[in-house]
Scaffold this active site. Structure first.
Site, PDB file in Angstrom:
ATOM      1  N   VAL A  54      -3.089  -2.623  -2.587  1.00 33.20           N
ATOM      2  CA  VAL A  54      -3.078  -3.565  -3.701  1.00 33.20           C
ATOM      3  C   VAL A  54      -3.092  -4.980  -3.143  1.00 33.20           C
ATOM      4  CG1 VAL A  54      -1.850  -4.351  -5.756  1.00 33.20           C
ATOM      5  CG2 VAL A  54      -1.779  -1.934  -5.116  1.00 33.20           C
ATOM      6  N   ASP A  75       5.294  11.634  -9.662  1.00 33.51           N
ATOM      7  CA  ASP A  75       5.804  10.779  -8.584  1.00 33.51           C
ATOM      8  C   ASP A  75       6.602   9.640  -9.212  1.00 33.51           C
ATOM      9  OD1 ASP A  75       6.300   9.684  -6.125  1.00 33.51           O
ATOM     10  OD2 ASP A  75       4.305   8.844  -5.842  1.00 33.51           O
ATOM     11  N   SER A  78       0.840  -1.197   0.000  1.00 35.80           N
ATOM     12  CA  SER A  78       0.000   0.000   0.000  1.00 35.80           C
ATOM     13  C   SER A  78       0.870   1.239   0.000  1.00 35.80           C
ATOM     14  CB  SER A  78      -0.928   0.012   1.221  1.00 35.80           C
ATOM     15  OG  SER A  78      -0.181   0.053   2.420  1.00 35.80           O
ATOM     16  N   THR A 112      -2.465   6.319  -0.480  1.00 34.77           N
ATOM     17  CA  THR A 112      -3.884   6.352  -0.846  1.00 34.77           C
ATOM     18  C   THR A 112      -4.473   4.978  -1.093  1.00 34.77           C
ATOM     19  OG1 THR A 112      -3.473   8.485  -1.928  1.00 34.77           O
ATOM     20  CG2 THR A 112      -5.553   7.395  -2.427  1.00 34.77           C
ATOM     21  N   LYS A 113      -3.731   4.104  -1.766  1.00 33.78           N
ATOM     22  CA  LYS A 113      -4.313   2.867  -2.273  1.00 33.78           C
ATOM     23  C   LYS A 113      -3.656   1.628  -1.660  1.00 33.78           C
ATOM     24  CE  LYS A 113      -3.123   4.615  -6.060  1.00 33.78           C
ATOM     25  NZ  LYS A 113      -2.716   4.907  -7.432  1.00 33.78           N
TER      26      LYS A 113
END
Length: 478
Positions: A138, A264, A132, A135-136
């Site tokens: 996986v 990024d 992770s 924000t996200k």
């Protein structure tokens, strides 16, 4: 037929973006009219429902301003219809089998890859957390028992969500803020079709944690980059990563959306899929060009050094492309490209590294030089100036291999032995004679992505055995 395909593709792209943003935007009165009025409608829909000047409403207003800013940026990556063109708002999987997709599958004779949706997520097995970010999160999952995919969603326990809820106290709005980044990423995956961009297989909306229509992306599964491990891999594989990256950056510089930069840009934003480098994080990608009135406004800053670019027609010339190139140099090329490369290729590779480090070339010229290096290597031209004469004679044994009798070398395709790629027998003999331990080698029936053959180098031949398709060469007099 071509015209029909274009219409179908356009219809699918439209339905894709429609379903995505309308499912995310649960705010009342959010309606799309003509493109020129979208910003005003977004602002009106995101205003607090009361005129109270309490601190709570002020915080909520601030949060919705952030959502509005992200939405404005996301709107750049997909077309929106005028009022009355959207289908009824309903909870649905994003890649549902709408008419446009059904026609598209008919056009391709049902031979294309199926789109995945909520039913795939619901029946997924062997779901495992991969990693992770802010924000996200996986997850790795298996569909139909064997097809491995990645499931990407907003991380409710991640930094962005926790900080947002702590400050603003609205989980729903905080989710919307975070999920717009995921939606933008899915849109870019769909719009930017390239072998070095992770494939989007499908996506799904479901209720979760008392929030309606949380979105999950279903993508190609890759392996995270481990730079320390990459430094220990054979040069040919490291060169492949650099070439993959340059092909990607060349495409981004000339993408259908314009010159696109990865703000990024770090190794963790990429994965490996069958040896190919692919970008997986696109939520911070941007086509925004830096405005300028003079070259003094076009300062491209990095930790180690800065560059001043030309100001042309009110924008910094090539700043997106140059930012990507220098990041490729400082994160990838300088570590992976020159080390343990074939001697004849090193001058060319050093030139590539130095030129990207000084931003002397654009993506076109950089890619052309890397493709030239590939041609020289793949064709065996790097061996033409090798004047070394091999005095040792070798005995050739057909359909034979040698069990055991391994020694280690670096870098090797095999961690407990010495397995290297060679263009031909002559190069294998040269390798064997340069290793003091080598008394024999086996040309396997395996090859690398360039067509080079994998060879196992051995300390002896006492354990030779039958092996169909393999050739063993034994030093005579050893």
């Amino acid at each position: 037929m071509k015209r029909r395909k274009v219409v179908v593709a356009a219809g699918f792209c439209l339905s894709f973006f429609l379903g995505t943003l309308f499912n995310l935007l649960s705010v009342p009165a959010f309606e799309h009219q003509q493109l020129g009025k979208q910003q005003q409608q977004l602002e009106a829909s995101l205003e607090p429902t009361t005129a109270s000047a309490t601190s709570g409403h002020a915080l909520l207003r601030s949060l919705r301003q952030q959502i509005r800013a992200r939405l404005r940026e996301a709107l750049r990556y997909g077309p929106f219809p005028e009022r009355g063109a959207r289908p009824p708002l309903e909870r649905r999987r994003l890649m549902d089998l709408q008419r446009a997709q059904e026609e598209e599958r008919e056009e391709r004779g049902h031979g294309g890859a199926p789109r995945l949706g909520c039913s795939s997520v619901d029946t997924a097995s062997d779901v495992r957390f991969v990693g992770s970010g802010y924000t996200k999160a996986v997850y790795r999952a298996a569909l139909n028992g064997s097809f491995a995919v990645a499931l990407k969603s907003v991380d409710f326990g991640g930094h962005d969500m926790e900080e947002c809820v702590r400050r603003y106290g609205s989980a729903g709005d905080c989710y919307t803020l975070a999920s717009v980044k995921l939606v933008k990423e899915m849109a870019l995956m769909e719009r930017l079709q390239h072998p070095n961009i992770l494939k989007l297989y499908g996506y799904c909306y479901q209720d979760s944690n008392d929030i309606k229509d949380t979105v999950t992306a279903i993508t190609e599964l890759g392996s995270p980059l481990e730079m320390i491990q990459l430094l220990q891999t054979p040069w040919e594989e490291r060169f492949r990563i650099c070439l993959s990256l340059m092909r990607l950056l060349h495409y981004l510089a000339h993408s259908p959306l314009g010159s696109l930069t990865l703000l990024d840009f770090r190794p963790r934003q990429f994965v490996l899929v069958d040896g190919e480098l692919k970008v997986t994080d696109l939520d911070d990608a941007s086509v925004e060009e830096t405005p300028c009135s003079s070259s003094a406004d076009c300062l491209l800053e990095f930790p180690a050094r800065n560059f001043t670019l030309q100001c042309s027609s009110g924008h910094c010339q090539g700043i997106n492309e140059k930012r990507n190139l220098y990041n490729a140099y400082r994160f990838f090329f300088t570590y992976l490209l020159p080390h343990s490369a074939p001697t004849a290729l090193r001058p060319l590779l050093d030139k590539i590294v130095n030129s990207t480090g000084e931003l002397l070339w654009a993506t076109d010229e950089t890619l052309a030089h890397l493709e030239k290096a590939l041609d020289i290597y793949r064709s065996g031209q790097y061996l033409m100036n090798d004047t070394q004469t091999h005095k040792t004679e070798y005995k050739r044994v057909v359909d034979a291999s040698i069990l055991g009798e391994n020694y280690r070398c670096w870098p090797s395709y095999q961690h407990d032995g010495c397995m290297l790629s060679v263009y031909d027998v002559r190069e294998a003999i040269g390798v064997c004679e340069s290793h003091a331990q080598c008394r024999a080698f086996v040309l396997t029936n395996q090859s690398t992505w360039t067509g080079h053959q994998l060879a196992l180098f051995k300390t002896g031949s006492a354990s030779m055995t039958l092996a169909k398709g393999k050739l063993t060469y034994i030093k005579l007099g050893s």
